[in-house]
Write a protein that holds these residues in place. Sequence first.
Motif, short mmCIF file in Angstrom:
data_model
loop_
_atom_site.label_atom_id
_atom_site.label_comp_id
_atom_site.label_asym_id
_atom_site.label_seq_id
_atom_site.Cartn_x
_atom_site.Cartn_y
_atom_site.Cartn_z
N PRO A 172 0.80 -1.24 0.00
CA PRO A 172 0.00 0.00 0.00
C PRO A 172 0.83 1.28 0.00
CG PRO A 172 -0.87 -1.57 1.60
CD PRO A 172 0.42 -2.14 1.10
N PHE A 173 2.04 1.22 0.57
CA PHE A 173 2.86 2.44 0.67
C PHE A 173 3.82 2.60 -0.50
CE2 PHE A 173 4.44 -0.96 3.45
CZ PHE A 173 5.65 -1.26 2.84
N ASP A 174 3.79 1.68 -1.48
CA ASP A 174 4.63 1.84 -2.67
C ASP A 174 4.21 3.08 -3.46
OD1 ASP A 174 5.92 -0.44 -1.97
OD2 ASP A 174 5.10 -1.70 -3.57
N GLU A 175 5.16 3.67 -4.18
CA GLU A 175 4.88 4.89 -4.94
C GLU A 175 3.79 4.66 -5.98
OE1 GLU A 175 7.14 8.29 -7.67
OE2 GLU A 175 8.23 6.49 -7.02
N LEU A 176 3.83 3.51 -6.65
CA LEU A 176 2.83 3.22 -7.67
C LEU A 176 1.43 3.22 -7.08
CD1 LEU A 176 2.15 2.26 -10.61
CD2 LEU A 176 2.28 -0.08 -9.70
N ILE A 177 1.26 2.59 -5.93
CA ILE A 177 -0.06 2.49 -5.30
C ILE A 177 -0.50 3.85 -4.77
CG2 ILE A 177 -1.41 1.35 -3.51
CD1 ILE A 177 -0.49 -0.40 -5.91
N GLN A 178 0.42 4.58 -4.19
CA GLN A 178 0.07 5.92 -3.71
C GLN A 178 -0.36 6.80 -4.87
OE1 GLN A 178 0.19 7.17 -0.36
NE2 GLN A 178 0.24 4.96 0.03
#
Length: 465
Positions: A370-376
């Motif tokens: 959830p905290f990956d750049e893609l997901i953010q």
Amino acid sequence: MGPCDALERLWTRMPFSYFRTLVKVFHSQSTRIITQMTTQSFDQWESLTTMLSVLTRLFLVNRQRKCALMESHFCIPEVADLPKNSNIEKLVPYSFVADTESKRRIFSYLQKKLQQADAFLLPNPVNKLHVKRKSLLKDTLKYLRKGIYKYSQPLKVEFIGEKGVDLQGLSAEFLSLLSEAFITWQKKPLQVFEDSQLVWFNPNIADVTDFYYLGLVCGIALYNDHFTNINFPLALFKKLLCLSPTLQDLEELTPVEARSLKSLLAEDEDVVDELDLDFMVKDQELIPNGAQTPVTKFNRQKYVDLYVDFIFNKSVKNQFVQFSEGFSEGCPINAWKMFHPEELREVVYGSPLYKWEDLQKGATYEQCFPFDELIQNFWTVFFDLSEEQRKTFLFFMYGTDRVPAGGLSKVTLEIVQLNTPDSDDRFPEAQTCFGTLCLPKYSDIDTLRNKLIHAISFCEVFGRE
């Protein structure tokens, strides 16, 4: 007047505290029996249904009382603990006894029970419908008119010329598109009210057989856990449950007309006379010699009641009879009769509440966190979308933009990160049947935004090869 009628009249006039105590007595006895049935495996259905029959009378009386109990006082949460077996169908006549979720579970149990029973008897226990997108309504009606559809068995759809296996996603999209086709059909069986955007039967249709197939499709959708994208007013679901629509229902359908009637009821006598109204609606008499009967202060309530009855009943009597027959045949279990009108509308049409944060809270992730750049970046783009674009995303993901009863927290969303060297050249893909979004690992948020908006606007991807 029979003894039961006399008793109900007494209950109607009973002081509030006495009536509440009476309800509590039968409620507690019903709860005690249910507890014994769940903890001690006693078969006490006869005793339980006797108690629930009395509660039914009290429930109906409560709706007539000026000072009424909240209907939640009649609900028995312990019903959810009853074992799901053949006897659970005995609860169907008692709409007040279970909450919405318990009713849905009972419906689902009886649905699967019927499907499994017929699966042993039928050589091909599914309905495989082959349709072309460009002639979807025509193809569907042609198939249904053959009379070969097995209503107790699941619906499976194949769009001719397209790849894909229907694991609920294709049939969900099919029913959404079919709903829109009924609304825009050249025959115009349905009319959309401009001030509410709600849909009602067209009273000016001579051949009403098409309404049977409209009801059939709505019933099939309900039985197959899908939604119909036809925004009927609450009045329809009241009528299906043998309840009478009211002026409040007319206000939902056509606010302008309803406000005029409300004003009529509130006007002084001289103003009513000046309106020069008679017992006619849309060139139809509400009573014999209606054109010669003026509306006065003394008969205006009758006029309003007959007006509402004309719109919802008299003018579309044959249309509704056909629709109701089709609906009941399309959904061959009567457990839908457990629902209250508001609940039935929600399971047929979907929830009107779009709490988008719930979709994010319930999301799961594969090959990412959830905290990956893609997901953010994805969620930043998603919440920047307009309301209509977010609904388009739902259609892209699930084949329908309707929200199930219980809201978006009941929706499955799994986001899978795709690690490919050409990620910036690829579009997001939806595995509609599984609620899976395959999201390439884009290099920046702008690329993600452009690819996502293009995908939901123009692509129809229901699976990955």
